[in-house]
Scaffold this active site. Structure first.
Site, PDB file in Angstrom:
ATOM      1  N   ASP A  42      14.080 -13.850 -35.601  1.00  0.00           N
ATOM      2  CA  ASP A  42      13.013 -12.903 -35.918  1.00  0.00           C
ATOM      3  C   ASP A  42      12.185 -13.426 -37.086  1.00  0.00           C
ATOM      4  OD1 ASP A  42      13.914 -11.138 -33.979  1.00  0.00           O
ATOM      5  OD2 ASP A  42      15.242 -10.086 -35.372  1.00  0.00           O
ATOM      6  N   TYR A  70      26.057 -15.661 -39.096  1.00  0.00           N
ATOM      7  CA  TYR A  70      24.944 -15.071 -39.829  1.00  0.00           C
ATOM      8  C   TYR A  70      25.428 -14.494 -41.157  1.00  0.00           C
ATOM      9  CZ  TYR A  70      22.384 -15.027 -35.362  1.00  0.00           C
ATOM     10  OH  TYR A  70      21.774 -15.398 -34.190  1.00  0.00           O
ATOM     11  N   ASP A  84      15.345  -3.082 -38.421  1.00  0.00           N
ATOM     12  CA  ASP A  84      15.272  -4.001 -39.557  1.00  0.00           C
ATOM     13  C   ASP A  84      14.146  -3.567 -40.491  1.00  0.00           C
ATOM     14  OD1 ASP A  84      12.862  -4.944 -38.500  1.00  0.00           O
ATOM     15  OD2 ASP A  84      13.730  -6.788 -37.707  1.00  0.00           O
ATOM     16  N   ARG A 180      20.931  -6.806 -35.865  1.00  0.00           N
ATOM     17  CA  ARG A 180      20.214  -5.554 -36.110  1.00  0.00           C
ATOM     18  C   ARG A 180      20.912  -4.372 -35.438  1.00  0.00           C
ATOM     19  NH1 ARG A 180      14.584  -6.204 -33.743  1.00  0.00           N
ATOM     20  NH2 ARG A 180      15.539  -7.891 -32.551  1.00  0.00           N
TER      21      ARG A 180
END
Length: 297
Positions: A42, A70, A84, A180
């Site tokens: 993203d 992550y 987000d 997310r």
């Protein structure tokens, strides 16, 4: 384009750029349009983006499905329409009374093999259109749940600021997992809402962000040659010059399956060249994908 060596590039994407923006920069830096990536990030996210240049783009199909790591920050007490920080706030709830034990209890069902509904603002196609395009056009988006695997979801730091709680987490997960969505579902389980305020991808399979270059240094990047990249992902299967020739001609290597380090595997000739990707066929080994000569080194 002649003169452009095939390679797999590791790039540390900065925030504010799309994955396509990075690909466009790489195309300009290398003077070729034949560049692709193995999985988007993203615009808000930073971290590891794997690019394939020229013939090495054929290897991306073996990289895109690798597991990933992550580092993220989940804010509890605020929900957004995109799950987000880039989205619009849809709900605010005082989360200050949440105990750490309650947070840990709510995290447990998000670990392991889980069924996850992706964020409506995602790149998944619905009727030929991206879900995020539909959502931004005000259309209702309903995405089907999918099975993903979260092998690690650990809180490494917790900060409380008035009505919100920020959790710094580390996630190891299968390809296709939406961090997310983990933030959204954690907030929903706790009854206070949640969204991501930061996301950084630090690993894709054997590749780590510490080995990645910056977007600004793309013109100086050398990358991994196809043989090294394929061996790191699939394991190295050494073949003789005669076996390399046979594989390129579509012949099977009789009885060679016992030598395979993995299935599939990267067949490497005696000159260090990537012959192709091979797989088992009973006791034999057969080429699943031959590499063109220009993409082998």
């Amino acid at each position: 384009m002649a003169g452009v060596a095939p390679a797999v590039l590791l790039v540390d994407k900065p925030g504010g750029m799309t994955s396509h923006d990075v690909v466009a920069r790489a195309r300009r830096a290398f003077g070729t349009r034949k560049i692709g990536h193995a999985g988007t990030l993203d615009p808000m996210a930073t971290g590891l983006l794997v690019l394939g240049v020229e013939g090495a783009t054929r290897l991306l199909t073996f990289i895109v499905g690798l597991d990933k790591t992550y580092e993220a920050t989940i804010r509890l007490g605020v929900a957004t329409d995109s799950d987000d920080a880039d989205g619009q706030v849809t709900r605010q709830t005082d989360a200050s009374s949440l105990a750490s034990d309650a947070i840990e209890t709510a995290l447990q069902p998000l670990r392991g093999r889980i069924s996850q509904v992706p964020s409506s603002v995602s790149a998944i196609k619905v009727g030929g259109r991206r879900a995020y395009d539909l959502a931004r056009a005000g259309e209702e988006v309903e995405l089907a749940a999918r099975e993903v695997e979260v092998t690690r979801l650990d809180v490494v730091a917790q900060r409380r600021d008035g009505p919100t709680i920020d959790l710094d987490v580390v996630v190891d997960c299968s390809s296709g997992t939406y961090i997310r969505a983990l933030a959204r579902d954690l907030g929903a389980a706790l009854g206070v809402g949640g969204h991501l305020t930061a996301l950084r991808r630090t690993r894709i399979g054997p590749f780590v962000v510490e080995d990645a270059g910056t977007v600004d240094a793309l013109d100086a990047a050398r990358g991994l040659d196809p043989a090294a990249a394929a061996s790191a992902v699939l394991g190295r299967f050494e073949v003789t010059a005669d076996e390399a020739r046979d594989l390129r001609h579509g012949k099977r290597l009789a009885g060679a399956a016992v030598r395979l380090p993995s299935h599939p595997a990267a067949a490497i000739g005696p000159d260090g060249v990537l012959v192709g990707i091979v797989e088992k066929r009973g006791a034999d080994v057969k080429s699943a994908m031959n590499m063109p000569a220009e993409a082998s080194r």
